[in-house]
Design an enzyme around this catalytic site. Structure first.
Site, short mmCIF file in Angstrom:
data_model
loop_
_atom_site.label_atom_id
_atom_site.label_comp_id
_atom_site.label_asym_id
_atom_site.label_seq_id
_atom_site.Cartn_x
_atom_site.Cartn_y
_atom_site.Cartn_z
N TYR A 37 0.82 -1.21 0.00
CA TYR A 37 0.00 0.00 0.00
C TYR A 37 0.86 1.25 0.00
O TYR A 37 2.07 1.18 0.20
CB TYR A 37 -0.97 -0.01 1.18
CG TYR A 37 -0.37 0.35 2.53
CD1 TYR A 37 0.50 -0.51 3.20
CD2 TYR A 37 -0.68 1.56 3.14
CE1 TYR A 37 1.03 -0.17 4.43
CE2 TYR A 37 -0.14 1.90 4.39
CZ TYR A 37 0.71 1.03 5.02
OH TYR A 37 1.25 1.35 6.24
N ARG A 56 8.51 4.28 -4.16
CA ARG A 56 8.47 3.38 -2.99
C ARG A 56 7.48 2.26 -3.24
O ARG A 56 7.73 1.10 -2.89
CB ARG A 56 8.11 4.17 -1.72
CG ARG A 56 8.20 3.33 -0.45
CD ARG A 56 8.07 4.16 0.81
NE ARG A 56 6.75 4.77 0.94
CZ ARG A 56 6.40 5.59 1.94
NH1 ARG A 56 7.27 5.90 2.89
NH2 ARG A 56 5.18 6.09 1.99
N ARG A 105 -7.00 -21.85 -1.94
CA ARG A 105 -6.07 -21.26 -0.97
C ARG A 105 -4.76 -22.03 -1.02
O ARG A 105 -4.75 -23.24 -0.76
CB ARG A 105 -6.66 -21.30 0.44
CG ARG A 105 -5.74 -20.66 1.48
CD ARG A 105 -6.36 -20.62 2.87
NE ARG A 105 -5.40 -20.07 3.82
CZ ARG A 105 -4.45 -20.79 4.42
NH1 ARG A 105 -4.33 -22.08 4.20
NH2 ARG A 105 -3.61 -20.20 5.26
N HIS A 107 -0.43 -21.13 -0.29
CA HIS A 107 0.53 -20.07 0.05
C HIS A 107 1.32 -19.60 -1.17
O HIS A 107 1.60 -18.43 -1.32
CB HIS A 107 1.52 -20.56 1.12
CG HIS A 107 0.93 -20.64 2.49
ND1 HIS A 107 -0.11 -21.47 2.81
CD2 HIS A 107 1.26 -19.98 3.63
CE1 HIS A 107 -0.40 -21.34 4.09
NE2 HIS A 107 0.41 -20.43 4.61
N LYS A 153 6.50 -1.45 2.25
CA LYS A 153 5.23 -0.92 2.78
C LYS A 153 4.13 -1.92 2.45
O LYS A 153 3.34 -1.72 1.51
CB LYS A 153 4.95 0.47 2.19
CG LYS A 153 3.99 1.29 3.02
CD LYS A 153 4.05 2.76 2.68
CE LYS A 153 2.98 3.58 3.37
NZ LYS A 153 3.08 3.65 4.83
N GLU A 185 11.45 2.90 14.75
CA GLU A 185 10.44 3.86 14.27
C GLU A 185 9.20 3.69 15.12
O GLU A 185 9.22 3.00 16.14
CB GLU A 185 10.14 3.62 12.79
CG GLU A 185 9.62 2.23 12.47
CD GLU A 185 9.38 2.02 10.97
OE1 GLU A 185 8.99 2.97 10.28
OE2 GLU A 185 9.58 0.87 10.51
N1 PDD Z 1 2.27 5.27 7.69
N2 PDD Z 1 6.88 4.11 9.42
C1 PDD Z 1 5.76 3.40 9.37
C2 PDD Z 1 5.75 2.04 9.98
C3 PDD Z 1 4.61 3.93 8.73
O1 PDD Z 1 3.49 3.19 8.67
C4 PDD Z 1 4.67 5.25 8.20
C5 PDD Z 1 3.49 5.89 7.51
C6 PDD Z 1 5.87 5.97 8.29
C7 PDD Z 1 6.02 7.36 7.71
O2 PDD Z 1 6.10 7.33 6.29
P1 PDD Z 1 5.63 8.58 5.41
O3 PDD Z 1 6.39 9.75 5.89
O4 PDD Z 1 6.02 8.20 4.03
O5 PDD Z 1 4.14 8.77 5.60
C8 PDD Z 1 6.96 5.37 8.91
C9 PDD Z 1 1.14 5.67 6.91
C10 PDD Z 1 0.80 7.14 7.00
C11 PDD Z 1 -0.03 4.75 7.25
O6 PDD Z 1 0.26 3.57 7.42
O7 PDD Z 1 -1.17 5.20 7.29
#
Ligand code: PDD
Length: 291
Positions: A37, A56, A105, A107, A153, A185
């Protein structure tokens, strides 16, 4: 009441009302969390750092061995149409791609004939209330129980969900993830620390999401001569910090003023964070609103 999701949404080539958008229960996003996403902020109907967000997305798709179902120009057109159709000037665009729905289903990846599922929608960009910003927010620390590719992501966010809920259960806004004694983070944000006037930022490794906002913060720090060190931050350094902030596309720059029930520094937003917030607002109003 402002609806959170604008109609129409985009699903697999069609723009349609949310109420009519449906996917198969065999979708691999539903069965396995097998998908990716993006969240892209939009200011004055201009998608901010769109190229970086799409890069990204591309990197994450490559990381999970899923070929992008849309060319860059198609992503751009799709996003432009969602932005134009939504009633707000400042928005947040959500994009999701899953490995689609097979008829069973299993994997292992489905055959190439199974098309990825593509879903996208626009929401209003909700910024932090002035009173919350003025006091800062509370956070907790939790062990980082995620996998080892946090740079991707992906939609499989269960560890992030559990961490954030732990924070919410304790009346806190964010959970800070600690792995092997180091700050990585937040559950849904990047974290910066200030000590003796120096901005400290954890390095981009496979154990942290490379935030688009994180890059903006480092750029603004460099432009304004803010001393900065990008290096690993120990849990002890986090606890002894003068300032701690969270950053993300939706939270912008937000001070964390209590950590695990203890005040961070003087327990209120600090001067470096306040300056960064102002630089960020200036940048938003001069550059971001132009795309
Ligand atoms: N999340 N780290 C994690 C684990 C995140 O989920 C996010 C952002 C960030 C910051 O990334 P960016 O600056 O590109 O938004 C760091 C989004 C906003 C979400 O999951 O809704």
């Amino acid at each position: 009441m402002t609806p959170f999701v604008a109609d129409p949404v985009y699903l697999n080539g069609q723009f349609l009302p949310l109420a009519e958008a449906g996917v198969s229960p065999l979708d691999r996003g539903f069965l396995y969390g097998d998908g990716v996403y993006e969240v892209i902020p939009v200011y004055s109907r201009q998608a901010f750092r769109l190229d970086e967000h799409l890069d990204r997305l591309q990197a994450t798709l490559a990381g999970i061995k899923l070929v992008s179902p849309l060319a860059i120009a198609d992503w751009q057109a799709l996003i432009a149409r969602l932005i134009a159709a939504a009633p707000w000037d400042d928005q947040s665009i959500y994009l999701q791609v899953t490995r689609g729905a097979d008829n069973k289903r299993d994997h292992a990846f489905p055959p190439a004939s199974v098309a990825p599922t593509v879903f996208a929608f626009a929401s209003p960009l909700v910024t932090t209330a002035a009173a919350v910003r003025a006091s800062g927010v509370s956070a907790i620390t939790v062990p980082d129980l995620r996998w080892s590719r946090c740079d991707l992501k992906v939609i499989s966010l269960l560890a992030n969900v559990l961490a954030r809920q732990q924070a919410v259960d304790q009346g806190c806004a964010e959970a800070l993830l600690i792995r092997d004694g180091y700050l990585k983070e937040g559950a849904a944000s990047n974290i910066f620390v200030v000590k003796d006037g120096v901005l400290l930022a954890p390095p981009k490794t496979q154990l942290m999401l490379p935030g688009i906002t994180y890059e903006v913060i480092l750029e603004l720090a460099a432009r304004h001569g803010q001393p900065t060190e990008v290096r690993e931050i120990t849990e002890a350094e986090l606890r002894a910090a003068d300032e701690v902030w969270m950053t993300s596309s939706t939270k912008e720059v937000l001070a964390i003023t209590r950590l695990d029930g203890q005040p961070v520094g003087y327990g209120r937003p600090g001067p470096v964070g306040e300056r960064m917030w102002q630089w960020y607002q200036d940048f938003k109003n001069t550059v971001m609103r132009k795309g």
